[in-house]
Scaffold this active site. Structure first.
Site, mmCIF file in Angstrom:
data_model
loop_
_atom_site.group_PDB
_atom_site.id
_atom_site.type_symbol
_atom_site.label_atom_id
_atom_site.label_comp_id
_atom_site.label_asym_id
_atom_site.label_seq_id
_atom_site.Cartn_x
_atom_site.Cartn_y
_atom_site.Cartn_z
ATOM 1 N N LYS A 2 -0.887 1.866 20.836
ATOM 2 C CA LYS A 2 0.401 2.633 20.864
ATOM 3 C C LYS A 2 0.620 2.685 22.189
ATOM 4 C CE LYS A 2 -0.581 4.643 16.484
ATOM 5 N NZ LYS A 2 -0.781 6.215 15.796
ATOM 6 N N GLY B 241 0.840 -1.169 -0.071
ATOM 7 C CA GLY B 241 -0.136 -0.082 -0.024
ATOM 8 C C GLY B 241 0.945 1.164 -0.131
ATOM 9 N N ILE C 170 8.718 9.311 14.653
ATOM 10 C CA ILE C 170 9.260 9.687 15.848
ATOM 11 C C ILE C 170 9.977 8.270 16.356
ATOM 12 C CG2 ILE C 170 9.095 10.465 18.303
ATOM 13 C CD1 ILE C 170 6.404 11.912 17.299
ATOM 14 N N VAL D 298 2.470 2.715 2.328
ATOM 15 C CA VAL D 298 3.856 2.562 3.033
ATOM 16 C C VAL D 298 4.815 1.701 2.319
ATOM 17 C CG1 VAL D 298 4.921 1.922 5.127
ATOM 18 C CG2 VAL D 298 2.689 3.061 5.319
#
Length: 440
Positions: A207, A13, A138, A15
């Site tokens: 997360k 996809g 990050i 990414v």
């Protein structure tokens, strides 16, 4: 130069395609940096014929990602399929069990199966990297897993979902409703057609569960998180917060207490002067409080093809630089068999107290009743303010805003229930925590 590191990518996809293109474009640079070339030799996706903007003709194609993980001549299996079940789960298990390193961006998979997968990786002496699963570009995982070794983390929290942060930021800047902001986010591609997973706080919870395990050396416990989304945040809340010197953010918070580990996801009021209040739009942030380091905040792109591909590429480069026989960093920072069972702490008081907004009938005695119910539950009020849209017209609903000092969650809920039972509250009371920022 060592032999090439062979990569298999499952999922092409946004990414996956961005990753394959970047690895091809920067092949020489990465080879010089890592001491070996990185080559995509196998791929898997649903549609062979879809145009992806990258030439994959030299890579072996697999319709089944599990077959790629089992049979392809690869050193690293990159899972970008998504989802917490098969085929992603089966493919990652298969790759680890046969001795392939794995890189994944799949937070749902790790939140559900992370301890199991970490154990399989350790048993087979391979690396399981997942930087992109938390806060996108990050490097929060690397910091928690490696850079803070020797520190005792007291608290970690962050803005971990760009969709929610965009909506709350836009509501404040443009003075428009939640529904209008959500529609705009969907138009711009920041929110899915079904945004429930984001705005309900579930994405943030996955997360946070991973960060909690890294921070405190506990088993992942995604089902033991107090969860509230932003669906009920109104423009009135945004304006009242601004008047009081706060901004509203959806935060994931994990902290060590004397009764266990507390995990919670909910809208939070943070002082406008704090650094985390300045994190706007789709940007993410992760803040840590530790005994040796002190206070740290990382912020940057939390989603999108390029940010996620960057994190995945960093994980692959780390594997390319590693050498056989070298000491492996445990996937979750602590070896899987030494992770402590998760003990859920009771919700406790926290600095900053609570913001409570009530819509009430405009009649005598309401203020006194509210104050009395608060006092009965041992709640000290920092302020109580009446906000009315039209002070010239009687019998209009009035808005009462309370700000409490530090208190217990149970006390606040009991007081609000008692106030509601009096019969003068219209609609549902809004309760938002006020969080002491880590970095001022």
């Amino acid at each position: 130069m060592d032999s090439a590191l062979k990569i298999g990518i499952a999922g092409l996809g946004t990414v996956g395609a961005a990753l394959a293109a970047t690895l091809a474009e920067r092949a020489d640079y990465l080879a010089e940096l890592c001491g070996r070339r990185i080559e995509v030799t196998a791929v898997s996706a649903r549609d062979r014929n879809r145009r992806r903007g990258v030439d994959l003709s030299a890579s072996e194609w697999f319709d089944d990602p599990v077959k790629l993980a089992r049979e392809a001549e690869i050193d690293v299996f990159v899972e970008l399929i998504g989802g917490d079940d098969d085929p992603a789960h089966a493919a990652v298990r298969t790759a680890l069990a046969r001795g392939c390193h794995v890189v994944t961006a799949n937070k749902a998979l790790l939140a559900r199966h992370g301890v199991e997968l970490a154990r399989i990786a350790e048993e087979n002496g391979v690396i399981l990297n997942f930087e992109a699963a938390v806060a996108g570009g990050i490097p929060a995982v690397k910091v928690m897993r490696e850079s803070l070794t020797g520190n005792r983390v007291r608290r970690v929290f962050g803005i971990l979902n760009g969709t929610c942060n965009y909506i709350l930021t836009t509501m404040e800047r443009e003075g428009i409703s939640f529904d209008e902001c959500l529609a705009e986010a969907q138009r711009l591609g920041y929110a899915e057609a079904d945004p429930t997973f984001d705005i309900g706080g579930h994405d943030t919870a996955h997360k946070l569960a991973i960060l909690t395990s890294l921070a405190f050396g506990t088993e992942i416990a995604a089902d033991d998180i107090y969860l509230e989304g932003i669906e009920n945040i109104s423009i009135e809340d945004i304006r009242a917060a601004a008047d009081l010197g706060y901004r509203i953010k959806l935060l994931g918070v994990a902290q060590r207490t004397d009764t266990g580990i507390e995990q919670r996801v909910h809208p939070t009021m943070v002082p406008v002067s704090s650094e985390i209040a300045q994190v706007d739009g789709v940007t993410n942030a992760v803040a840590v409080e530790a005994d040796v380091l002190g206070e740290l905040m990382l912020s940057g792109p939390g989603a999108g093809g390029e940010a996620t591909a960057s994190a995945v590429m960093g994980d692959i480069a780390d594997i390319a630089k590693s050498r056989p026989g070298a000491q492996r960093v445990p996937a979750l920072g602590t070896p899987a068999d030494r992770l402590a069972p998760y003990e859920r702490a009771r919700m406790r008081s926290h600095e900053g107290g609570y913001f409570i907004r009530l819509s009430v009938e405009d009649k005598a005695g309401v203020f006194a009743s509210i104050a009395a119910r608060m006092a009965e539950n041992g709640i000290s009020l920092e302020s109580i303010v009446q906000r009315s849209r039209d002070h010239t017209v009687r019998a209009r609903p009035q808005t009462v805003v309370l700000v409490t000092h530090a208190t217990m969650e149970a006390a606040v809920r009991k007081a609000v229930a008692a106030i509601t039972s009096e019969g003068y509250v219209l609609g549902t009371a809004q309760v938002i925590r006020i969080e002491r920022p880590i970095v001022d």
